[in-house]
Design a protein around this motif. Structure first.
Motif, PDB file in Angstrom:
ATOM      1  N   ALA A  11      51.875 -23.490 -27.877  1.00 35.23           N
ATOM      2  CA  ALA A  11      50.642 -24.170 -27.438  1.00 35.23           C
ATOM      3  C   ALA A  11      50.884 -25.339 -26.478  1.00 35.23           C
ATOM      4  N   LEU A  12      52.138 -25.600 -26.121  1.00 33.94           N
ATOM      5  CA  LEU A  12      52.417 -26.878 -25.465  1.00 33.94           C
ATOM      6  C   LEU A  12      52.352 -26.822 -23.949  1.00 33.94           C
ATOM      7  N   THR A  13      52.230 -25.616 -23.388  1.00 34.02           N
ATOM      8  CA  THR A  13      52.189 -25.474 -21.919  1.00 34.02           C
ATOM      9  C   THR A  13      51.178 -24.380 -21.548  1.00 34.02           C
ATOM     10  N   GLY A  14      50.851 -24.316 -20.280  1.00 36.16           N
ATOM     11  CA  GLY A  14      50.139 -23.180 -19.696  1.00 36.16           C
ATOM     12  C   GLY A  14      48.876 -22.746 -20.435  1.00 36.16           C
ATOM     13  N   ILE A  15      48.812 -21.447 -20.707  1.00 38.61           N
ATOM     14  CA  ILE A  15      47.622 -20.859 -21.329  1.00 38.61           C
ATOM     15  C   ILE A  15      47.426 -21.411 -22.742  1.00 38.61           C
ATOM     16  N   GLY A  16      48.513 -21.600 -23.482  1.00 37.79           N
ATOM     17  CA  GLY A  16      48.428 -22.128 -24.852  1.00 37.79           C
ATOM     18  C   GLY A  16      47.813 -23.520 -24.865  1.00 37.79           C
ATOM     19  N   LEU A  58      56.668 -28.154 -35.180  1.00 37.34           N
ATOM     20  CA  LEU A  58      57.707 -27.415 -34.460  1.00 37.34           C
ATOM     21  C   LEU A  58      57.826 -26.036 -35.082  1.00 37.34           C
ATOM     22  N   ALA A  59      57.793 -24.994 -34.275  1.00 35.50           N
ATOM     23  CA  ALA A  59      57.995 -23.646 -34.818  1.00 35.50           C
ATOM     24  C   ALA A  59      58.458 -22.698 -33.719  1.00 35.50           C
ATOM     25  N   ASP A  60      59.538 -21.995 -34.046  1.00 33.92           N
ATOM     26  CA  ASP A  60      60.044 -20.934 -33.180  1.00 33.92           C
ATOM     27  C   ASP A  60      59.551 -19.622 -33.773  1.00 33.92           C
ATOM     28  N   VAL A  61      58.799 -18.851 -33.004  1.00 35.69           N
ATOM     29  CA  VAL A  61      58.143 -17.660 -33.572  1.00 35.69           C
ATOM     30  C   VAL A  61      59.120 -16.535 -33.921  1.00 35.69           C
ATOM     31  N   ASN A 137      45.963 -11.963 -29.759  1.00 38.34           N
ATOM     32  CA  ASN A 137      47.332 -11.879 -29.262  1.00 38.34           C
ATOM     33  C   ASN A 137      47.328 -11.951 -27.742  1.00 38.34           C
ATOM     34  N   LEU A 138      48.358 -12.602 -27.186  1.00 43.70           N
ATOM     35  CA  LEU A 138      48.469 -12.628 -25.731  1.00 43.70           C
ATOM     36  C   LEU A 138      49.268 -11.431 -25.257  1.00 43.70           C
ATOM     37  N   SER A 139      48.553 -10.496 -24.649  1.00 44.25           N
ATOM     38  CA  SER A 139      49.197  -9.377 -23.979  1.00 44.25           C
ATOM     39  C   SER A 139      49.311  -9.752 -22.504  1.00 44.25           C
ATOM     40  N   SER A 140      49.104  -8.792 -21.629  1.00 42.41           N
ATOM     41  CA  SER A 140      49.239  -9.031 -20.182  1.00 42.41           C
ATOM     42  C   SER A 140      48.765  -7.772 -19.467  1.00 42.41           C
ATOM     43  N   ILE A 141      48.510  -7.887 -18.152  1.00 42.18           N
ATOM     44  CA  ILE A 141      48.334  -6.647 -17.390  1.00 42.18           C
ATOM     45  C   ILE A 141      49.610  -5.813 -17.498  1.00 42.18           C
ATOM     46  N   PRO A 183      45.992 -11.159 -19.536  1.00 46.13           N
ATOM     47  CA  PRO A 183      45.762 -11.837 -18.253  1.00 46.13           C
ATOM     48  C   PRO A 183      46.497 -11.164 -17.103  1.00 46.13           C
ATOM     49  N   GLY A 184      45.910 -11.298 -15.917  1.00 47.18           N
ATOM     50  CA  GLY A 184      46.632 -11.017 -14.675  1.00 47.18           C
ATOM     51  C   GLY A 184      47.482 -12.236 -14.360  1.00 47.18           C
ATOM     52  N   PRO A 185      47.921 -12.387 -13.119  1.00 47.32           N
ATOM     53  CA  PRO A 185      48.718 -13.570 -12.770  1.00 47.32           C
ATOM     54  C   PRO A 185      47.923 -14.853 -12.978  1.00 47.32           C
ATOM     55  N   VAL A 186      48.477 -15.753 -13.778  1.00 43.55           N
ATOM     56  CA  VAL A 186      47.790 -17.016 -14.089  1.00 43.55           C
ATOM     57  C   VAL A 186      48.692 -18.170 -13.660  1.00 43.55           C
ATOM     58  N   GLU A 187      48.063 -19.189 -13.086  1.00 41.78           N
ATOM     59  CA  GLU A 187      48.823 -20.312 -12.510  1.00 41.78           C
ATOM     60  C   GLU A 187      49.471 -21.177 -13.591  1.00 41.78           C
ATOM     61  N   THR A 188      50.631 -20.733 -14.076  1.00 36.99           N
ATOM     62  CA  THR A 188      51.406 -21.493 -15.070  1.00 36.99           C
ATOM     63  C   THR A 188      52.874 -21.477 -14.645  1.00 36.99           C
ATOM     64  N   GLU A 189      53.689 -22.164 -15.437  1.00 35.53           N
ATOM     65  CA  GLU A 189      55.138 -22.167 -15.161  1.00 35.53           C
ATOM     66  C   GLU A 189      55.699 -20.750 -15.228  1.00 35.53           C
ATOM     67  N   MET A 190      55.120 -19.901 -16.099  1.00 33.36           N
ATOM     68  CA  MET A 190      55.628 -18.523 -16.194  1.00 33.36           C
ATOM     69  C   MET A 190      55.436 -17.789 -14.874  1.00 33.36           C
ATOM     70  N   LEU A 191      54.298 -18.006 -14.216  1.00 32.93           N
ATOM     71  CA  LEU A 191      54.057 -17.329 -12.933  1.00 32.93           C
ATOM     72  C   LEU A 191      55.060 -17.822 -11.891  1.00 32.93           C
ATOM     73  N   LYS A 192      55.356 -19.124 -11.958  1.00 30.02           N
ATOM     74  CA  LYS A 192      56.366 -19.674 -11.021  1.00 30.02           C
ATOM     75  C   LYS A 192      57.703 -18.988 -11.249  1.00 30.02           C
TER      76      LYS A 192
HETATM   77  N1  NAP Z   1      51.056 -16.767 -16.582  1.00 30.38           N
HETATM   78  C1  NAP Z   1      50.821 -15.483 -16.437  1.00 30.38           C
HETATM   79  O1  NAP Z   1      50.703 -15.017 -15.301  1.00 30.38           O
HETATM   80  C2  NAP Z   1      50.660 -14.583 -17.638  1.00 30.38           C
HETATM   81  C3  NAP Z   1      50.120 -13.319 -17.411  1.00 30.38           C
HETATM   82  C4  NAP Z   1      49.946 -12.457 -18.487  1.00 30.38           C
HETATM   83  C5  NAP Z   1      50.309 -12.863 -19.767  1.00 30.38           C
HETATM   84  N2  NAP Z   1      50.835 -14.101 -19.965  1.00 30.38           N
HETATM   85  C6  NAP Z   1      51.209 -14.437 -21.341  1.00 30.38           C
HETATM   86  O2  NAP Z   1      50.563 -15.635 -21.722  1.00 30.38           O
HETATM   87  C7  NAP Z   1      51.341 -16.324 -22.708  1.00 30.38           C
HETATM   88  C8  NAP Z   1      51.501 -17.770 -22.283  1.00 30.38           C
HETATM   89  O3  NAP Z   1      52.248 -17.803 -21.085  1.00 30.38           O
HETATM   90  P1  NAP Z   1      52.058 -18.944 -19.957  1.00 30.38           P
HETATM   91  O4  NAP Z   1      51.713 -18.280 -18.706  1.00 30.38           O
HETATM   92  O5  NAP Z   1      51.197 -20.025 -20.476  1.00 30.38           O
HETATM   93  O6  NAP Z   1      53.564 -19.431 -19.767  1.00 30.38           O
HETATM   94  P2  NAP Z   1      54.365 -20.668 -20.370  1.00 30.38           P
HETATM   95  O7  NAP Z   1      53.754 -21.935 -19.903  1.00 30.38           O
HETATM   96  O8  NAP Z   1      55.791 -20.397 -20.099  1.00 30.38           O
HETATM   97  O9  NAP Z   1      54.050 -20.543 -21.940  1.00 30.38           O
HETATM   98  C9  NAP Z   1      54.822 -19.833 -22.842  1.00 30.38           C
HETATM   99  C10 NAP Z   1      54.962 -20.712 -24.053  1.00 30.38           C
HETATM  100  O10 NAP Z   1      55.600 -19.961 -25.101  1.00 30.38           O
HETATM  101  C11 NAP Z   1      56.570 -20.797 -25.679  1.00 30.38           C
HETATM  102  N3  NAP Z   1      57.628 -20.027 -26.327  1.00 30.38           N
HETATM  103  C12 NAP Z   1      58.523 -19.186 -25.759  1.00 30.38           C
HETATM  104  N4  NAP Z   1      59.343 -18.685 -26.681  1.00 30.38           N
HETATM  105  C13 NAP Z   1      58.969 -19.228 -27.874  1.00 30.38           C
HETATM  106  C14 NAP Z   1      59.436 -19.107 -29.200  1.00 30.38           C
HETATM  107  N5  NAP Z   1      60.475 -18.314 -29.519  1.00 30.38           N
HETATM  108  N6  NAP Z   1      58.799 -19.793 -30.182  1.00 30.38           N
HETATM  109  C15 NAP Z   1      57.737 -20.592 -29.881  1.00 30.38           C
HETATM  110  N7  NAP Z   1      57.269 -20.776 -28.635  1.00 30.38           N
HETATM  111  C16 NAP Z   1      57.877 -20.084 -27.647  1.00 30.38           C
HETATM  112  C17 NAP Z   1      57.110 -21.613 -24.534  1.00 30.38           C
HETATM  113  O11 NAP Z   1      57.765 -22.752 -25.045  1.00 30.38           O
HETATM  114  P3  NAP Z   1      59.207 -23.270 -24.512  1.00 30.38           P
HETATM  115  O12 NAP Z   1      58.855 -24.265 -23.455  1.00 30.38           O
HETATM  116  O13 NAP Z   1      59.840 -23.854 -25.715  1.00 30.38           O
HETATM  117  O14 NAP Z   1      59.941 -22.063 -23.963  1.00 30.38           O
HETATM  118  C18 NAP Z   1      55.844 -21.926 -23.774  1.00 30.38           C
HETATM  119  O15 NAP Z   1      55.215 -23.092 -24.250  1.00 30.38           O
HETATM  120  C19 NAP Z   1      52.654 -15.535 -22.834  1.00 30.38           C
HETATM  121  O16 NAP Z   1      52.605 -14.689 -23.953  1.00 30.38           O
HETATM  122  C20 NAP Z   1      52.688 -14.723 -21.535  1.00 30.38           C
HETATM  123  O17 NAP Z   1      53.462 -13.548 -21.671  1.00 30.38           O
HETATM  124  C21 NAP Z   1      51.023 -14.962 -18.928  1.00 30.38           C
END
Ligand code: NAP
Length: 249
Positions: A11-16, A58-61, A137-141, A183-192
């Motif tokens: 929950a600490l970055t991006g979509i979460g 704190l939790a690692d999934v 649940n967060l899936s993706s395209i 989601p499709g491409p979303v402006e987060t660190e993952m997309l970068k």
């Molecule tokens: N952005 C896109 O374009 C996009 C598109 C389709 C789907 N999604 C999905 O949306 C979700 C969120 O992604 P986002 O785009 O928001 O990217 P993000 O900012 O990288 O978010 C992913 C988050 O998951 C956490 N994480 C990773 N491994 C973990 C673990 N083992 N235990 C607990 N937390 C963990 C990361 O924390 P750490 O900083 O600790 O790694 C980070 O906060 C993901 O499931 C991603 O696959 C994203």
């Protein structure tokens, strides 16, 4: 006790993070979780400043004990679990299939598939007893169509789609709904990271999206909020693409 309680992983970055803020704005009690203490405390302060009751854990999934503890903690703190957003995910190491490694397979599947399975296991146990709840649940395209260079990530998100449908079927008569957002491409660190932090690569990816832009994390959060709500009472076992028409092509 009248307020609904939501638990969000990753929950600490991006979509979460956008989802945590959207739920806070909607008045939910919140448990946010992730792997980074500093980010967790900062977001917690931001949520509490909105006047909601929130906790950070704190939790690692990928760790079953930590997931079990996270769900237990939420129920002990707020008395129930109404909504769970299984958002934690990783893109792993991208590249052609010929370059894939066992290590990348395990890291990606442990986070995206085992992580969701473990969350479902403990969330469902609580919600079944309550006779109510909504899980998203967060899936993706990448859980709906193939994507060259992302084989392991794609496979892991197809698995999330399967887990979502199966959980929904197991719970269809007990008042617990399970859906996915894709989601499709979303402006987060993952997309970068997905586009190697290159504006050119990102532009190419976005040009393949009919909407010709990336989604904002808040736009995904609003769909999650809807699926969580009673407005979606008859909606279960579905995966909603929020993708600027990417998968309509
Ligand atoms: N952005 C896109 O374009 C996009 C598109 C389709 C789907 N999604 C999905 O949306 C979700 C969120 O992604 P986002 O785009 O928001 O990217 P993000 O900012 O990288 O978010 C992913 C988050 O998951 C956490 N994480 C990773 N491994 C973990 C673990 N083992 N235990 C607990 N937390 C963990 C990361 O924390 P750490 O900083 O600790 O790694 C980070 O906060 C993901 O499931 C991603 O696959 C994203």
């Amino acid at each position: 006790m009248n307020k609904k309680t939501a638990l969000i992983t990753g929950a600490l970055t991006g979509i979460g993070k956008a989802t945590a803020i959207a739920f806070a704005n909607a008045g939910y009690n919140l448990v946010i979780s992730g792997r980074k203490e500093d980010l967790g405390k900062n977001l917690l302060n931001e949520l509490v400043a909105k006047g909601v009751e929130a906790e950070f854990l704190l939790a690692d999934v990928t760790d079953e004990k930590q997931v079990e503890n996270l769900v237990k903690y939420t129920v002990n703190r707020f008395g129930k679990l109404d909504v769970a957003v299984n958002n934690a995910g990783t893109e792993g190491t991208l590249g052609p299939i010929t370059e894939q490694t066992v290590e990348n397979f395990h890291t990606t599947f442990n986070t995206n598939v085992l992580g969701v399975l473990l969350c479902l296991k403990y969330e469902i146990a609580v919600m079944q007893k309550q006779g109510s709840g909504s899980i998203i649940n967060l899936s993706s395209i990448a859980g709906k169509v193939g994507m060259a260079g992302a084989s392991v990530y794609v496979a892991s998100k197809f698995a999330v789609e399967g887990l979502t449908k199966t959980a929904a079927l197991e719970l269809a008569t007990v008042g617990v709904r399970v859906n996915a957002v894709a989601p499709g491409p979303v402006e987060t660190e993952m997309l970068k990271r997905f586009t190697s932090d290159s504006e050119d690569t990102k532009e190419k990816m976005l040009s393949m999206t009919p909407a010709k832009r990336g989604g904002q994390p808040e736009e995904i959060a609003q769909t999650i909020l809807f699926l969580a709500s009673d407005k979606a009472k008859y909606l279960t076992g579905q995966s909603i693409a929020v993708d600027g028409a990417y998968t309509a092509q």
